[in-house]
Design an enzyme around this catalytic site. Structure first.
Site, PDB file in Angstrom:
ATOM      1  N   THR A 177       0.630  -0.868  -0.211  1.00  0.00           N
ATOM      2  CA  THR A 177       0.209  -0.656   0.078  1.00  0.00           C
ATOM      3  C   THR A 177       0.968   1.076   0.137  1.00  0.00           C
ATOM      4  OG1 THR A 177      -1.992  -0.931   0.974  1.00  0.00           O
ATOM      5  CG2 THR A 177      -1.748   1.158   1.430  1.00  0.00           C
ATOM      6  N   ARG A 205     -14.512  -6.953  -2.518  1.00  0.00           N
ATOM      7  CA  ARG A 205     -13.536  -7.128  -0.672  1.00  0.00           C
ATOM      8  C   ARG A 205     -13.608  -5.838  -0.370  1.00  0.00           C
ATOM      9  NH1 ARG A 205      -7.610  -5.673   0.236  1.00  0.00           N
ATOM     10  NH2 ARG A 205      -8.167  -6.098   2.781  1.00  0.00           N
ATOM     11  N   VAL A 206     -13.313  -5.012   0.157  1.00  0.00           N
ATOM     12  CA  VAL A 206     -13.233  -4.028   0.429  1.00  0.00           C
ATOM     13  C   VAL A 206     -12.097  -3.262   1.758  1.00  0.00           C
ATOM     14  CG1 VAL A 206     -14.231  -1.173   1.477  1.00  0.00           C
ATOM     15  CG2 VAL A 206     -15.621  -3.286   0.452  1.00  0.00           C
ATOM     16  N   SER A 207     -10.359  -2.241   0.506  1.00  0.00           N
ATOM     17  CA  SER A 207      -9.512  -2.528   1.546  1.00  0.00           C
ATOM     18  C   SER A 207     -10.040  -1.313   2.783  1.00  0.00           C
ATOM     19  CB  SER A 207      -8.499  -2.033   0.646  1.00  0.00           C
ATOM     20  OG  SER A 207      -7.425  -0.954   1.420  1.00  0.00           O
ATOM     21  N   ASP A 208      -9.187  -1.530   3.641  1.00  0.00           N
ATOM     22  CA  ASP A 208      -9.107  -0.833   5.193  1.00  0.00           C
ATOM     23  C   ASP A 208      -8.791   1.374   3.815  1.00  0.00           C
ATOM     24  OD1 ASP A 208      -6.216  -1.822   4.355  1.00  0.00           O
ATOM     25  OD2 ASP A 208      -5.898  -0.211   5.761  1.00  0.00           O
ATOM     26  N   THR A 226      -0.377  -0.019   7.217  1.00  0.00           N
ATOM     27  CA  THR A 226      -0.220  -0.663   6.198  1.00  0.00           C
ATOM     28  C   THR A 226      -0.067  -1.874   6.427  1.00  0.00           C
ATOM     29  OG1 THR A 226       0.872  -1.419   4.156  1.00  0.00           O
ATOM     30  CG2 THR A 226       1.902   0.505   5.678  1.00  0.00           C
ATOM     31  N   ILE A 228      -2.386  -6.175   6.575  1.00  0.00           N
ATOM     32  CA  ILE A 228      -4.020  -6.890   6.351  1.00  0.00           C
ATOM     33  C   ILE A 228      -4.536  -5.653   6.475  1.00  0.00           C
ATOM     34  CG2 ILE A 228      -5.100  -9.313   6.888  1.00  0.00           C
ATOM     35  CD1 ILE A 228      -2.118 -10.417   7.057  1.00  0.00           C
TER      36      ILE A 228
HETATM   37  N1  GLY Z   1      -4.155  -2.355   3.156  1.00  0.00           N
HETATM   38  C1  GLY Z   1      -4.633  -2.867   2.029  1.00  0.00           C
HETATM   39  C2  GLY Z   1      -5.279  -3.880   1.827  1.00  0.00           C
HETATM   40  O1  GLY Z   1      -5.070  -4.652   2.804  1.00  0.00           O
HETATM   41  O2  GLY Z   1      -6.172  -3.751   1.267  1.00  0.00           O
END
Ligand code: GLY
Length: 314
Positions: A177, A205-208, A226, A228
């Site tokens: 990221t 899927r939606v990213s943080d 950055t 998971i």
């Molecule tokens: N931090 C980036 C993601 O998991 O999409």
């Protein structure tokens, strides 16, 4: 600088993950180049908001990082990117989720800062692209395609794609990221984060990175995360640190407490931040955090920090 002005501060990241095979010099060069260009803007008087957008554009344009050009492919072989911008002075968040065919997703987030509807998903982002008449752009690189083909042959057994798109540097599991956090000379804070996602993920899927959990700023502190995304969301990491600073905790202590908690829950991520006093901090539970900072006097980085849980402050 007038007496009311402060020394600008800048920290950026290019992801976090497991060990960087082959050395850190090439990544350091990329990060330092971005620091130099963005810090020059800040000394000329650019706002935190403008500097964050420029930093994100430069990192999105570098195919080495998993954002913009060089984004990883999802399970169906498509690229879907997410980005957000938070202006600390206005305490205003904007972002796009799972957008395709744009060179700089952060530009869409920036445009949305001025609107009533400030977070758009895939369909809305595409409509916005059309409305702004931005040229269609394919962010796919050969390396990311090869990475996906290789995983396809192995029936997608990896959890995610490499953090850095460079053969000799690709880590076993990546959480790439990019992010930029700035304190400008008028003491304004801002944070921006952009990603291609985890790689090989389920469609939708939606990213943080396009949620406050991964990117948050007020006039007290600004944070970009950055790693998971699911772990970052479960910890609500960026606001967790910002609220602690707002309640009077020094930035470094807020990082220490938040990362200690995260470590006890086996989270896998990193974060960078700056507070209104100009303190710069970073933390990680991942093996490596690809971050670098400019404090007005010198540049430094976190590339060779050890594998243990790490906290740093400048
Ligand atoms: N931090 C980036 C993601 O998991 O999409």
């Amino acid at each position: 600088m007038s007496t009311a002005q402060v020394q600008p501060k800048l920290i950026i990241h290019g992801g976090a993950g497991s060990s960087l095979k082959g050395g850190a010099d090439v990544v350091r060069r990329s990060l330092f180049q971005v620091l130099e260009e963005v810090y020059a803007l800040l000394t000329e008087g650019a706002s935190a908001h403008t500097a964050v957008v420029r930093g994100c554009q430069l990192l999105e344009n570098d195919p080495r990082f998993n954002a913009g050009t060089g984004s990883v492919l999802q399970s169906d072989g498509q690229i879907r990117m997410s980005a957000s911008l938070m202006d600390g002075l206005m305490q205003r968040f904007s972002g796009v989720i799972n957008v395709s065919r744009v060179k700089n997703p952060i530009d869409l987030a920036m445009f949305l800062q001025g609107g009533d509807d400030r977070v758009l998903s895939d369909y809305g982002s595409l409509e916005l692209l059309r409305e702004l008449q931005l040229p269609t752009y394919d962010p796919l690189t050969e390396l990311r395609l090869q990475e996906w083909m290789q995983e396809r042959r192995g029936n997608f057994t990896k959890d995610m794609a490499g953090v850095v798109a460079e053969r000799e540097l690709v880590s076993e599991a990546g959480r790439g990221t990019i992010g930029v956090v700035v304190l400008d000379r008028e003491r304004r804070l801002a944070a921006g984060t952009s990603t291609g996602g985890k790689g090989f993920e389920r469609i939708g899927r939606v990213s943080d990175s396009a949620m406050p959990a991964g990117n948050y700023a007020t006039h007290h502190a600004a944070i970009s995360c950055t790693g998971i995304g699911e772990d970052i969301i479960d910890e609500c990491l960026a606001p967790r640190i910002v609220v602690r600073v707002t309640d009077g905790m020094p930035l470094q202590v807020a990082f220490e407490k938040s990362f200690k908690e995260a470590s006890s829950r086996n989270r896998d991520f990193g974060a960078i931040g700056i507070d209104a006093t100009g303190a710069i901090a970073w933390g990680k539970t991942s093996e490596v955090l690809l971050a670098a900072y400019h404090d007005g006097e010198k540049m430094g980085d976190t590339l060779e920090m050890g594998a243990e849980m790490g906290i740093g402050v400048n």
